[in-house]
Design a protein around this motif. Structure first.
Motif, PDB file in Angstrom:
ATOM      1  N   SER A 213       0.959  -1.330   0.031  1.00 37.55           N
ATOM      2  CA  SER A 213       0.030  -0.046   0.098  1.00 37.55           C
ATOM      3  C   SER A 213       0.827   1.330   0.068  1.00 37.55           C
ATOM      4  O   SER A 213       0.387   2.499  -0.393  1.00 37.55           O
ATOM      5  CB  SER A 213      -1.024  -0.156   1.257  1.00 37.55           C
ATOM      6  OG  SER A 213      -0.264   0.017   2.312  1.00 37.55           O
TER       7      SER A 213
ATOM      8  N   SER B 102      -5.803   1.885  -4.611  1.00 39.56           N
ATOM      9  CA  SER B 102      -6.823   1.961  -3.551  1.00 39.56           C
ATOM     10  C   SER B 102      -6.899   0.481  -2.874  1.00 39.56           C
ATOM     11  O   SER B 102      -6.327  -0.553  -3.350  1.00 39.56           O
ATOM     12  CB  SER B 102      -8.187   2.104  -4.185  1.00 39.56           C
ATOM     13  OG  SER B 102      -8.384   0.795  -5.093  1.00 39.56           O
TER      14      SER B 102
ATOM     15  N   ASP C 174      -9.245  -1.157  -2.028  1.00 41.16           N
ATOM     16  CA  ASP C 174     -10.198  -2.348  -2.694  1.00 41.16           C
ATOM     17  C   ASP C 174      -9.284  -3.117  -3.654  1.00 41.16           C
ATOM     18  O   ASP C 174      -9.277  -4.150  -3.626  1.00 41.16           O
ATOM     19  CB  ASP C 174     -11.238  -1.683  -3.161  1.00 41.16           C
ATOM     20  CG  ASP C 174     -12.207  -1.198  -2.394  1.00 41.16           C
ATOM     21  OD1 ASP C 174     -12.321  -1.907  -1.157  1.00 41.16           O
ATOM     22  OD2 ASP C 174     -13.327  -0.468  -2.466  1.00 41.16           O
ATOM     23  N   GLN C 175      -8.548  -2.276  -4.641  1.00 39.84           N
ATOM     24  CA  GLN C 175      -7.702  -2.901  -5.508  1.00 39.84           C
ATOM     25  C   GLN C 175      -6.747  -3.935  -4.949  1.00 39.84           C
ATOM     26  O   GLN C 175      -6.333  -5.052  -5.194  1.00 39.84           O
ATOM     27  CB  GLN C 175      -7.165  -2.023  -6.323  1.00 39.84           C
ATOM     28  CG  GLN C 175      -6.214  -2.583  -7.731  1.00 39.84           C
ATOM     29  CD  GLN C 175      -7.179  -3.306  -8.446  1.00 39.84           C
ATOM     30  OE1 GLN C 175      -8.340  -2.945  -8.941  1.00 39.84           O
ATOM     31  NE2 GLN C 175      -6.739  -4.579  -8.811  1.00 39.84           N
TER      32      GLN C 175
ATOM     33  N   LYS D 137      -6.913  -5.424  -1.744  1.00 44.34           N
ATOM     34  CA  LYS D 137      -7.345  -6.646  -1.394  1.00 44.34           C
ATOM     35  C   LYS D 137      -7.747  -7.686  -2.698  1.00 44.34           C
ATOM     36  O   LYS D 137      -7.533  -8.778  -2.369  1.00 44.34           O
ATOM     37  CB  LYS D 137      -8.544  -6.331  -0.614  1.00 44.34           C
ATOM     38  CG  LYS D 137      -8.116  -5.649   0.557  1.00 44.34           C
ATOM     39  CD  LYS D 137      -9.349  -5.098   1.438  1.00 44.34           C
ATOM     40  CE  LYS D 137      -8.836  -4.544   2.794  1.00 44.34           C
ATOM     41  NZ  LYS D 137     -10.190  -4.002   3.630  1.00 44.34           N
ATOM     42  N   LYS D 138      -8.097  -6.902  -3.838  1.00 46.49           N
ATOM     43  CA  LYS D 138      -8.419  -7.932  -4.913  1.00 46.49           C
ATOM     44  C   LYS D 138      -7.224  -8.663  -5.319  1.00 46.49           C
ATOM     45  O   LYS D 138      -7.080  -9.902  -5.490  1.00 46.49           O
ATOM     46  CB  LYS D 138      -9.215  -7.058  -5.972  1.00 46.49           C
ATOM     47  CG  LYS D 138      -9.400  -7.857  -7.045  1.00 46.49           C
ATOM     48  CD  LYS D 138      -9.909  -6.860  -8.300  1.00 46.49           C
ATOM     49  CE  LYS D 138     -10.257  -7.649  -9.596  1.00 46.49           C
ATOM     50  NZ  LYS D 138     -10.679  -6.898 -10.833  1.00 46.49           N
TER      51      LYS D 138
END
Length: 419
Positions: A76, A91, A93-94, A96-97
């Motif tokens: 991150s 991000s 979210d990205q 974690k994906k």
């Protein structure tokens, strides 16, 4: 049993060791924990990422326990390694994906039998406050020493943010955490990770005492015989994700390796024994045109990453394209094998062969030329020679009604996708 370090050296997989004698002795005495990490900056590894994890896999097969860090925290903020500018932050979210996708790939490579472990450094780094970070860890790092690390010094002229400057502290904290909680005593990394690894060992000794047995091993930079970086092709990176690089393309990447490189890659990327690799080396010298070493390399690495069925598919496609007998291929194999060949969309109506070649696909530029090529036997539809200019082409009759394969001459293929 041969010490795994001896095997790694034979394979050309050792660049530097922090304490060669100490590590050799430790591995002789017991099974150890070791780790390498990857930051979730993308949703797939490419073949370059495989390099440290091949070493972890060898340790796993030798009875040791690999631990893999998916760097949810370090990913991150960005690793300064190998870049001339700051990494663009993603991000959460990205990230974690990406973590989920990379975890799946690691499980495919290492199995799910408990002989290895996947951890995420967000689980411990996110719990540390800024003040605790500065008091408990920052005090252990000398700025002058950090500036002299190659991973940082190479960026000083262009500039480096404090965020990326602190990356080596966070990676050191990872090594300390795994040493204390996961019985990890060895960190594996690329040649550019030497500074981060030695920083981690120093932090462990400051925290746990200078008798602490912690070690580092780096891997040589992988270059092709022409001096260019391994793992790149004209089309870009070679991915482990089959949606990005099909198993057939993956297989062909290894099949197309230079004779000067193939033995090096057999040593590094396969689990073949010394005798077999040396035999393949002799065969390459005696009969390089047979490309037996390349075939064994392609088979082994493709099976390791994608499984045995993918090897069978890749070999089927290769054989069919060479022989022209494409009718034997499955719809999925057509999708893989013809991915980068010229393609055109057609409708599913029956058409005269001449109209099909000229009006529907533009494979021929005139009706006169189309008639000549058909009459001369230069046109094959789905592997079958067509010599009658009155032949009707029915797209519904082949490959689940999805494709028509046209071959013009000996080597020119066209993929017609049915709308």
């Amino acid at each position: 049993m041969t010490n795994i370090i001896d095997d790694l050296k034979w394979r050309g997989a050792v660049n530097q060791e922090t304490d060669e004698e100490g590590l050799y002795k430790l591995i002789d005495e017991k099974s150890i924990g070791l780790y390498a990490g990857i930051d979730p900056t993308g949703d797939s590894m490419h073949v370059g990422h495989l390099i440290p994890f091949m070493i972890l896999k060898r340790f796993q097969l030798a009875g040791h326990k690999p631990v893999i860090i998916i760097g949810g925290a370090t990913g991150s903020i960005g690793d300064p390694s190998g870049k001339k500018s700051e990494r663009t932050l993603q991000s959460m979210d990205q990230i974690k994906k990406n973590e989920k996708a990379l975890t799946k790939q690691m499980e495919d490579l290492f199995g799910k039998d408990g002989s290895f472990e996947i951890v995420n450094n967000r689980d411990w780094l996110s719990k540390i406050s800024l003040l605790d970070f500065l008091r408990d860890y920052g005090k252990s790092f000398n700025v002058n020493t950090m500036l002299n690390k190659e991973i940082v010094s190479s960026r000083l002229e262009a500039g480096i943010s404090y965020t990326e400057f602190t990356y080596q502290i966070l990676q050191s904290m990872d090594f300390l955490h795994l040493y204390k909680n996961n019985q990890v005593q060895l960190q594996i990394g690329g040649a550019d990770q030497w500074g981060n690894i030695t920083s981690g060992i120093e932090l462990i000794r400051k925290s746990e005492g200078y008798e602490a047995k912690a070690y580092g091993l780096t891997i040589p930079l992988m270059l092709k015989s022409d001096g260019t970086k391994f793992g790149k092709t004209a089309g870009g990176a070679v991915w482990l994700d089959p949606e990005k690089t099909t198993p057939y393309e993956f297989y062909q990447f290894w099949m197309n390796q230079d004779d000067r490189d193939v033995i090096k890659y057999l040593k590094y990327f396969t689990f073949l024994g010394h005798d077999e690799i040396e035999e393949l080396e002799e065969k390459t010298k005696e009969n390089p045109k047979a490309r037996e070493a390349q075939r064994r390399l392609a088979e082994n690495v493709t099976e390791f990453v994608h499984g045995k069925d993918a090897v069978v598919e890749a070999e089927n496609i290769t054989k069919a394209l060479f022989s022209g007998e494409v009718a034997q291929l499955t719809t999925d194999e057509i999708e893989q094998g013809f991915k980068n060949m010229p393609s055109v969309e057609i409708n599913n109506e029956k058409r005269n062969i001449i109209e099909f070649l000229v009006d529907d696909t533009s494979i021929e530029d005139s009706r006169r030329r189309a008639r000549e090529d058909v009459a001369n036997g230069a046109i094959r539809i789905n592997g079958e020679k067509v010599i009658d200019v009155e032949t009707l082409i029915d797209p519904n009759n082949s490959f689940d009604g999805k494709f028509v394969i046209v071959r013009k001459g000996k080597k020119k293929y066209f993929l017609c996708r049915v709308k």
